[in-house]
Design an enzyme around this catalytic site. Structure first.
Site, PDB file in Angstrom:
ATOM      1  N   GLY A 532      48.100  45.795  33.948  1.00 38.43           N
ATOM      2  CA  GLY A 532      47.695  47.124  33.506  1.00 38.43           C
ATOM      3  C   GLY A 532      47.520  48.051  34.686  1.00 38.43           C
ATOM      4  O   GLY A 532      47.773  47.682  35.824  1.00 38.43           O
ATOM      5  N   PHE A 536      41.907  52.959  39.800  1.00 34.01           N
ATOM      6  CA  PHE A 536      42.071  52.839  41.244  1.00 34.01           C
ATOM      7  C   PHE A 536      43.414  52.230  41.628  1.00 34.01           C
ATOM      8  O   PHE A 536      43.669  52.010  42.794  1.00 34.01           O
ATOM      9  CB  PHE A 536      40.945  51.994  41.834  1.00 34.01           C
ATOM     10  CG  PHE A 536      39.585  52.588  41.623  1.00 34.01           C
ATOM     11  CD1 PHE A 536      38.707  52.044  40.706  1.00 34.01           C
ATOM     12  CD2 PHE A 536      39.190  53.713  42.338  1.00 34.01           C
ATOM     13  CE1 PHE A 536      37.455  52.594  40.508  1.00 34.01           C
ATOM     14  CE2 PHE A 536      37.936  54.264  42.134  1.00 34.01           C
ATOM     15  CZ  PHE A 536      37.077  53.706  41.218  1.00 34.01           C
ATOM     16  N   VAL A 539      47.115  46.635  38.287  1.00 31.44           N
ATOM     17  CA  VAL A 539      46.603  45.272  38.413  1.00 31.44           C
ATOM     18  C   VAL A 539      47.718  44.299  38.045  1.00 31.44           C
ATOM     19  O   VAL A 539      48.411  44.492  37.043  1.00 31.44           O
ATOM     20  CB  VAL A 539      45.406  45.040  37.479  1.00 31.44           C
ATOM     21  CG1 VAL A 539      44.843  43.639  37.661  1.00 31.44           C
ATOM     22  CG2 VAL A 539      44.327  46.061  37.733  1.00 31.44           C
ATOM     23  N   LYS A 553      44.504  43.581  42.402  1.00 31.07           N
ATOM     24  CA  LYS A 553      44.442  45.035  42.234  1.00 31.07           C
ATOM     25  C   LYS A 553      45.069  45.681  43.452  1.00 31.07           C
ATOM     26  O   LYS A 553      44.669  45.422  44.581  1.00 31.07           O
ATOM     27  CB  LYS A 553      42.982  45.458  42.086  1.00 31.07           C
ATOM     28  CG  LYS A 553      42.805  46.912  41.828  1.00 31.07           C
ATOM     29  CD  LYS A 553      41.529  47.189  41.051  1.00 31.07           C
ATOM     30  CE  LYS A 553      41.851  47.958  39.802  1.00 31.07           C
ATOM     31  NZ  LYS A 553      40.881  47.870  38.763  1.00 31.07           N
ATOM     32  N   ASP A 650      32.111  54.110  36.350  1.00 29.94           N
ATOM     33  CA  ASP A 650      33.241  54.119  35.426  1.00 29.94           C
ATOM     34  C   ASP A 650      33.126  52.956  34.443  1.00 29.94           C
ATOM     35  O   ASP A 650      34.063  52.185  34.265  1.00 29.94           O
ATOM     36  CB  ASP A 650      34.562  54.080  36.204  1.00 29.94           C
ATOM     37  CG  ASP A 650      35.749  54.540  35.359  1.00 29.94           C
ATOM     38  OD1 ASP A 650      35.507  55.132  34.280  1.00 29.94           O
ATOM     39  OD2 ASP A 650      36.896  54.300  35.760  1.00 29.94           O
TER      40      ASP A 650
END
Ligand SMILES: *[C@@H]1O[C@H](CO)[C@@H](O)[C@H](O)[C@H]1NC(C)=O
Ligand SMILES: *[C@@H]1O[C@H](CO)[C@@H](O)[C@H](O)[C@H]1NC(C)=O
Ligand SMILES: *[C@@H]1O[C@H](CO)[C@@H](O)[C@H](O)[C@H]1NC(C)=O
Length: 845
Positions: A532, A536, A539, A553, A650
């Site tokens: 996904g 930031f 991933v 990530k 977040d």
């Protein structure tokens, strides 16, 4: 004496209380002191709700006796004294006949066994027979007229070493009053010590700690939200710290009201350290904030025209265009002498002549970012930043200027002192320098840039070729994952600095992965491995050579943060270990690439279940309730229990990952910290967050605090209960948000209509638990940060059927308010959800 007629005079009643193991001292409790009822050594005066007590006490191992106010035993088992009447004149501990009486002149009077006055309120009292003294629940001892109710005297106007909520610290030039905190001499001697804390008579005002008459610490000017020189005073204080200035009256006062459902006070220790202490219902006292904390916080450690940086080595360096006054002393670490200007300014202060001579070029300004502004600022009434620059440019006395949001134009004409360079927060400062000083820098830069430009093209070609060769070689040969370990011995974080140990070493190790092993693990970041896309960066799923699955990530490229800072930050984040947080296994840094390696979560994220028509039924009520509870505990850890006190910024369903047993783990914590650093460098303020989860104060003003996480948690909770996405409501058509919808149902006593139909049928469904969750969700998502509970409170509310406050009606509608922002929808697809609309706002400061 009348003191006999207290509860204790009724002996059977007293025995009855003791029998039921009441604290025996309540037998001696009185609620007021009147001309006919004094307070003896054996008694205590208690506030109506038994929060504070006043009585006689003896500090540890001292032979002295004082009358003081402290938190009652039911609030704080340890005796925390917040005010003392006779600081300057102690009673002998052997004096058992001392009493606190209302004297014939109507004043409160402390008399010793021989009836000599030791302390008195000492004010004119018109009707001396009417005086009565009571202790309020806010900790204030008040002497008032019992008939008219007029307050004659109150202890909060005579602070000792502590400031209670809503109590004022400050001054009034017109009346000459000063409200200041004064330290005790030692931990056990409450007589007046060396340190004083108060506000300076400047505009805007600053908080100071003075050692005698010398400044010891300075807060930096107040910008209507916080003190600019205390960036760690994060905006969660916002709702509670207040500095009110009245320029016409010549007064300023500082107060705090930061603890709505807990107890707190600020005090100045005998060592000159100001501390805000807090005690929640379930915790002991802890420091919420303290200053000075690092060696750079101590006033003027580096002398004039020098910058102090806590993580620097050495901590002091001269400002651009300045050199040490004495090189020898400077090398020895005696920085007090400070620095002197290397090149004379064209605009000479003594002649006041700013017209440039034909030879030289005009002086210019050098910008320093993220600094604590120097002392001795002067306020100039100017509306625009450009005019502030022009004002300073045209006045030869002006050595530096800045334009601060919430304040306006500040200029300096005295030698600059007590300047700090922060690693986050802080302000810009523009320093006047001779033209050659500025030009020199530019020329060097130009040379570097042109050299770089020539070299770069060639280098890039070579690098690409080498990389291509290596990758081919790697794929053919067998590759071994290498994971070296770094020992970051130089780690030094501002937030954990203390005055005693400005430098702290930490043996913590963070696994550093080899970039080639990551390429193999993710099959060269193959699209089929992509799990996904988050706020930031994307991933990927990876399989290490030993078969272990990981999530990788790939942070969106940002060159702002140096590698060392990045590693330091990660080392800190990797220390956060909690069963409801995703474990950070390591990182990989390869040129511009920055990768984070996390444990892999087989069940992806919460939104994959919650908002999926087929899979949502796998989340029965018991599982949902467990997820709510565990996420709350994870946030408590981040906010309160970890070493870093992280605000997530977040929180959302796609950031709650699920392990094989469907236990939730919070991801992406701490990343806001990393990105914030870069963002500050770019001199802009950026809001990281997701539409529908952002608290009003965060969305509108970029102000984030623990309470903005609480807000996001409230939204998440309502989503888990309802199975509806908060941002699926049509925000831009001014329709209802999920919160407003939930509130409406709740206010019509139909809260349970919010519940996802798929869980109504299952066995674990409990209407009382669901109703409780909806209440808590609405409480957390209230407009005003102060109204929201803290996360520890949320955990308690979740697990008990206690009375809850009623949530207030939400007034904030995204629909009408967000239109005015510049939204930059990013590709915010995280793990599996779509259309999340993660936004980032860039705001000029
Ligand atoms: C106060 O009370 C005393 C004794 O009851 C009485 O003698 C005196 O006159 C009173 N004073 C005033 C001002 O009422
Ligand atoms: C306070 O000042 C006195 C005199 O300057 C000094 O002897 C003493 O050590 C100081 N106390 C503290 C706690 O700094
Ligand atoms: C120049 O600045 C100094 C110090 O701020 C101030 O006292 C003086 O009035 C200014 N001069 C002019 C012409 O504005």
């Amino acid at each position: 004496m009348a003191a006999k007629y207290t509860y204790c005079s009724v002996i059977p009643f007293c025995v009855f209380l003791l029998f039921y193991s009441f604290p025996s001292h309540y037998c001696h409790a009185v609620y007021n002191i009147t001309p006919s009822q004094a307070l003896s050594k054996a008694q205590i005066l208690v506030s109506p709700s038994q929060i504070f007590e006043l009585g006689f006490f003896t500090p540890n191992s001292s032979g002295n006796q004082y009358v003081g106010i402290w938190y009652s035993k039911q609030i704080s088992p340890s005796k925390v004294v917040v005010w003392i009447a006779n600081r300057e004149k102690a009673l002998a501990v052997t004096d058992s006949a001392a009493t606190l009486i209302i004297g014939s002149n109507g004043n409160l009077n402390l008399v010793d066994g021989k009836a000599n006055s030791v302390w008195s309120t000492d004010i004119p009292v018109p009707h001396s027979n009417n005086s009565v003294a009571v202790l309020f629940d806010n900790g204030s001892l008040v002497l008032k007229d019992s008939i008219s109710g007029q307050v004659l005297w109150q202890s909060v106007e005579h602070p000792g070493n502590a400031l209670l909520p809503k109590e004022k610290m400050g001054f009034n030039v017109r009346t000459g009053e000063r409200y200041e905190l004064t330290s005790w001499k030692t931990e056990t001697d409450p007589s007046i010590g060396n340190f004083t804390m108060g506000l300076s008579q400047q505009r805007p005002s600053q908080a100071f700690i003075w050692n005698g008459s010398n400044p010891h610490w300075r807060s930096g000017p107040w910008n209507k939200i916080k003190f600019t020189g205390a960036p760690e005073m994060d905006p969660s204080y916002l709702s509670g710290f207040k500095l009110e200035e009245d320029v016409e009256q010549g007064s300023a006062s500082f107060s705090m009201d930061i603890c709505s459902n807990s107890y707190c006070h600020m005090f100045i220790s005998s060592q000159g350290i100001a501390k805000v202490m807090q005690k929640d219902k379930e915790t002991d006292w802890y420091f919420r904030w303290e200053a000075p904390k690092s060696s750079c916080d101590v006033y003027g450690v580096c002398g004039h025209f020098a910058l102090c940086k806590a993580s620097g080595s050495p901590i002091c360096k001269c400002m651009k265009g300045f050199v040490p006054k004495s090189n020898e002393e400077w090398k020895k670490g005696n920085w007090k002498g400070g620095c002197v200007r290397r090149t004379k300014l064209l605009c000479d202060k003594s002649t006041g002549n700013s017209s440039s001579s034909p030879k030289g070029k005009k002086d210019g300004f050098w910008k320093m970012g993220m600094v604590k502004l120097p002392d001795f600022h002067e306020y100039v009434l100017i509306e625009k930043a450009e005019s502030c620059n022009a004002w300073c440019q045209s006045n030869c006395s002006c050595l530096a200027y800045t334009f601060v949001d919430g304040i306006g134009c500040l200029v300096w004409s005295k030698d600059l002192v007590d300047i700090q360079e922060f690693s986050y927060g802080g302000e810009d400062l523009f320093l006047r320098l001779a033209h050659t000083e500025l030009d020199g820098g530019k020329q060097i830069k130009k040379v570097i840039i042109s050299l770089a430009a020539i070299g770069a093209t060639g280098i890039i070609v070579v690098v690409i070729f080498i990389a291509w060769c290596r990758r081919r070689a790697n794929r053919k040969g067998k590759i071994k994952e290498t994971s070296e370990h770094f020992n970051l011995t130089e780690m030094n974080d501002n937030s954990i600095d203390t005055l005693q140990s400005a430098r702290r070493q930490d043996p913590h190790e963070l696994a550093i992965f080899n970039f080639d092993s990551i390429l193999v693990a993710t099959n060269d970041f193959n699209i089929t491995n992509k799990l996904g896309q988050g706020g930031f960066g994307p991933v990927y799923k990876g399989i290490l050579h030993d078969g272990k699955e990981v999530a990788i990530k790939r942070l969106s490229s940002n060159s702002g943060q140096g590698i060392k800072e990045f590693k330091n930050e990660l080392t800190l984040i990797s220390k956060l270990q909690h069963r409801n947080l995703v474990t950070l296994m390591g990182c990989c840094i390869h040129r511009e690439e920055k990768l984070l390696i996390y444990e892999f979560m087989p069940n992806k994220s919460l939104d994959c279940f919650l908002f999926d028509r087929r899979r949502r039924s796998e989340l029965n009520w018991a599982r949902r309730f467990n997820i709510i509870h565990d996420v709350a505990k994870g946030i408590v850890y981040l906010h309160r229990d970890s070493c870093l006190r992280i605000i997530h910024r977040d929180l959302k369903a796609s950031n709650i990952l699920l392990d094989g047993m469907m236990n939730p783990k919070i991801s992406d914590f701490g990343l806001a910290r990393i990105f914030q650093e870069t963002i500050d460098l770019a001199n802009t303020q950026r809001v990281v967050g997701t539409l529908g989860y952002m608290s009003p104060e965060y969305a509108m003003e970029g102000i984030f605090s623990e309470k903005s996480d609480v807000y996001s948690f409230g939204v998440l909770l309502l989503e888990i209960v309802s199975g509806k996405k908060s941002n699926s409501f049509d925000l831009f058509d001014e329709q209802l948000s999920l919160i407003a919808y939930a509130w409406q149902l709740w206010s019509e006593n139909r809260a349970l209509d919010l519940v996802d139909e798929t869980i109504l049928a299952d066995d674990s469904y409990s209407t009382s638990e669901v109703a409780r969750c909806i209440d808590i969700g609405l409480l957390c998502a209230q407009d005003h940060p102060m109204d929201r509970p803290t996360m520890p409170e949320v955990v308690i509310l979740l697990s008990s059927e206690t009375d809850r406050p009623k949530p207030k009606r939400p007034l904030f509608y995204f629909g009408s308010s967000l239109k005015s922002f510049h939204l930059q929808p990013q590709n915010g697809v995280e793990y599996c959800s779509t259309n999340e609309g993660t936004i980032s706002m860039i705001e000029g400061r």
